[in-house]
Design a protein around this motif. Structure first.
Motif, PDB file in Angstrom:
ATOM      1  N   LEU A 199      -4.298  14.895   8.831  1.00 35.28           N
ATOM      2  CA  LEU A 199      -5.211  13.977   9.441  1.00 35.28           C
ATOM      3  C   LEU A 199      -5.442  12.963   8.298  1.00 35.28           C
ATOM      4  O   LEU A 199      -5.819  13.242   7.231  1.00 35.28           O
ATOM      5  CB  LEU A 199      -6.560  14.724   9.688  1.00 35.28           C
ATOM      6  N   ALA A 200      -5.460  11.617   8.728  1.00 31.69           N
ATOM      7  CA  ALA A 200      -5.826  10.427   7.852  1.00 31.69           C
ATOM      8  C   ALA A 200      -7.256  10.355   8.068  1.00 31.69           C
ATOM      9  O   ALA A 200      -7.907   9.728   8.931  1.00 31.69           O
ATOM     10  CB  ALA A 200      -5.163   9.225   8.273  1.00 31.69           C
ATOM     11  N   TRP A 225      -8.214   2.160  11.898  1.00 33.47           N
ATOM     12  CA  TRP A 225      -7.987   3.659  12.623  1.00 33.47           C
ATOM     13  C   TRP A 225      -8.984   4.687  12.560  1.00 33.47           C
ATOM     14  O   TRP A 225      -9.889   4.349  11.805  1.00 33.47           O
ATOM     15  CB  TRP A 225      -6.507   4.232  11.864  1.00 33.47           C
ATOM     16  N   PRO A 226      -9.277   5.238  13.726  1.00 34.99           N
ATOM     17  CA  PRO A 226     -10.307   6.309  13.707  1.00 34.99           C
ATOM     18  C   PRO A 226     -10.212   7.148  12.535  1.00 34.99           C
ATOM     19  O   PRO A 226      -8.844   7.582  12.044  1.00 34.99           O
ATOM     20  CB  PRO A 226     -10.091   6.903  14.970  1.00 34.99           C
ATOM     21  N   ALA A 227     -11.357   7.446  11.798  1.00 40.06           N
ATOM     22  CA  ALA A 227     -11.308   8.732  10.810  1.00 40.06           C
ATOM     23  C   ALA A 227     -10.747   9.841  11.514  1.00 40.06           C
ATOM     24  O   ALA A 227     -11.133  10.240  12.470  1.00 40.06           O
ATOM     25  CB  ALA A 227     -12.884   8.543  10.113  1.00 40.06           C
ATOM     26  N   GLY A 228      -9.833  10.592  10.867  1.00 39.13           N
ATOM     27  CA  GLY A 228      -9.365  11.639  11.206  1.00 39.13           C
ATOM     28  C   GLY A 228      -8.177  11.599  12.129  1.00 39.13           C
ATOM     29  O   GLY A 228      -7.765  12.729  12.745  1.00 39.13           O
ATOM     30  N   ALA A 229      -7.653  10.485  12.109  1.00 36.13           N
ATOM     31  CA  ALA A 229      -6.320  10.455  13.170  1.00 36.13           C
ATOM     32  C   ALA A 229      -5.274  11.274  12.704  1.00 36.13           C
ATOM     33  O   ALA A 229      -4.821  11.239  11.400  1.00 36.13           O
ATOM     34  CB  ALA A 229      -5.891   8.810  12.968  1.00 36.13           C
ATOM     35  N   PRO A 230      -4.669  11.998  13.728  1.00 34.23           N
ATOM     36  CA  PRO A 230      -3.739  12.945  13.583  1.00 34.23           C
ATOM     37  C   PRO A 230      -2.351  12.415  13.154  1.00 34.23           C
ATOM     38  O   PRO A 230      -1.462  12.487  14.109  1.00 34.23           O
ATOM     39  CB  PRO A 230      -3.948  14.011  14.660  1.00 34.23           C
ATOM     40  N   VAL A 231      -2.181  11.617  12.100  1.00 33.94           N
ATOM     41  CA  VAL A 231      -0.947  10.608  11.920  1.00 33.94           C
ATOM     42  C   VAL A 231       0.343  11.628  11.815  1.00 33.94           C
ATOM     43  O   VAL A 231       1.237  11.099  12.471  1.00 33.94           O
ATOM     44  CB  VAL A 231      -1.185   9.918  10.549  1.00 33.94           C
TER      45      VAL A 231
END
Length: 416
Positions: free
Chosen positions: A175-176, A184-190
């Motif tokens: 997670l980013a 980008w949204p915090a916790g994006a599952p990059v």
């Protein structure tokens, strides 16, 4: 035991069971052998033999197997150096036409895809894009498609993919957590999104994602300014913000969940600018390109990246008093942060990337003096060496290292 006769010893009384082939005995060192060639530490078969601690025959069998896998090339007829004695050793090098991995990097001012071979060699790059959408899925789909286009154009075999992003990447879910400069949204599952894009594009092999400065440090340790260091500290500022990474005893240190070395949030100016983290005067906002441009009284232009503008200002206008003063201010702030890290981590080498490399080149004596003055051991034995990063696109190369790691761990399993 089944009691069934072994056809290899039947009729031979108590003759000893045949030993395995040299390759059988050396199969466990295929990965270490490949890594030695990959990082340039085994340029000849003689060096490979010594590094692995095996017989010359076993090293030869291992090298031959790696060559058969298309990973390295063995030169059996090298020219002997002038004045040398004895038979020259076979030379080893990564295969220039061997497999590649897809490397992708996203930063505040764009993204880029490349194909990277063993040895950290960039084989091909796609034109960089300067627009980063707020939806990570759109961005990652675009960068992967650019990489897929490179694979179609070159016809190269791909064995994996790696992604570098300007955010802490939390493990084990990829997670980013703080992609602040990407919107980008915090916790994006990059990692999951990147993997899905790679699969949708038909690109084989596993997919990985990591923090861009961590990956820059990994690349520099294997192929650049950090080669040979045991405990390496890397601090860098790219287009926005400041990041750090640590290689301990040859391995990237990411902490218990991938979040170690958030050096951008060291306070270096308590009365300084507000930081995104809620504090003030963090290295992240006091020593990045925007901070330099602001301190020099320059308005950032939209047509060129902040990093390019800041580096150009230092390199071309250093005689301007306002630029010199701003540069010295950032050097002092950077030196203060580095001194604190030296006190905590005791690295044997520091490497600086991005704008920080340019600051070091502008006035190395000033930076060394600040570190020596503020660190406990700075004045002893000349202090810790501080060097500029040497690789172009080191975060891209580091992303490739993530994808190459399964091959380095077990070439036979990874390549089938």
């Amino acid at each position: 035991m089944s009691g069934k006769a072994d056809p290899r010893t039947a009729g031979k009384g108590t003759a000893p069971r045949p030993r395995g082939t040299r390759l059988d005995r050396g199969r466990g060192v295929l990965g270490p052998a490949l890594e030695l060639v990959h990082t340039g530490r085994a340029p000849t078969r003689a060096v490979l033999t010594a590094q692995l601690g095996v017989t010359r025959a076993t090293a030869g069998a291992v090298a031959a197997e790696l060559e058969a896998l298309g990973l390295i090339r063995v030169d059996a007829r090298p020219g002997a150096a002038a004045g040398s004695q004895g038979r020259p050793s076979h030379r080893l090098a990564v295969a220039e036409d061997g497999p590649v991995v897809l490397a992708a990097q996203v930063h505040a001012d764009g993204y880029r895809a490349a194909l990277v071979g063993l040895g950290g060699r960039i084989v091909a790059t796609a034109p960089g894009c300067e627009t980063v959408d707020a939806d990570p899925a759109k961005v990652l789909s675009s960068v992967v498609e650019a990489g897929a286009g490179l694979l179609r154009a070159t016809g190269r075999r791909c064995v994996g993919a790696g992604l570098a992003v300007p955010s802490a990447v939390a493990e084990p879910d990829g997670l980013a957590l703080n992609p602040l400069h990407l919107a980008w949204p915090a916790g994006a599952p990059v990692r999951r999104i990147f993997t899905e894009c790679v699969r949708a594009a038909g690109i084989p092999g596993p997919a990985f994602a990591g923090n861009d400065v961590n990956l820059a440090a990994l690349a520099e340790h294997r192929h650049g300014a950090g080669r040979g260091a045991r405990d390496l500290l890397c601090v860098a500022t790219g287009h926005r913000g400041v990041g750090g990474a640590l290689v301990l005893d040859g391995r990237l240190h990411t902490g218990s969940s991938g979040l170690a070395l958030e050096v951008g949030h060291l306070t270096v100016n308590p009365e300084g600018r507000p930081c995104h983290c809620g504090s003030r005067g963090c290295l992240d906002v006091e020593a990045d390109p925007l901070a330099l441009l602001t301190a020099a009284g320059r308005d950032p232009g939209p047509e060129v990246s902040l990093l390019s503008q800041a580096e150009d200002l230092v390199r071309r206008h250093y005689d301007d008093p306002s630029v010199r003063a701003a540069t010295e201010t950032l050097i002092d702030r950077l030196g203060l942060g580095l001194a604190g890290l030296v006190n905590i981590l005791n690295p044997d080498r520091i490497i600086l990337g991005g704008l920080h490399r340019t600051l070091l080149e502008a006035d190395p004596d000033r930076l060394h003096a600040v570190i020596a003055d503020r660190s406990l051991w700075g004045g002893q034995s000349g202090g810790v060496p501080v060097l500029p990063c040497t690789l172009d696109h080191n975060s891209l190369v580091g992303a490739a290292e993530l994808a190459w790691q399964p091959v380095l761990d077990d070439p036979l399993a990874a390549l089938g």
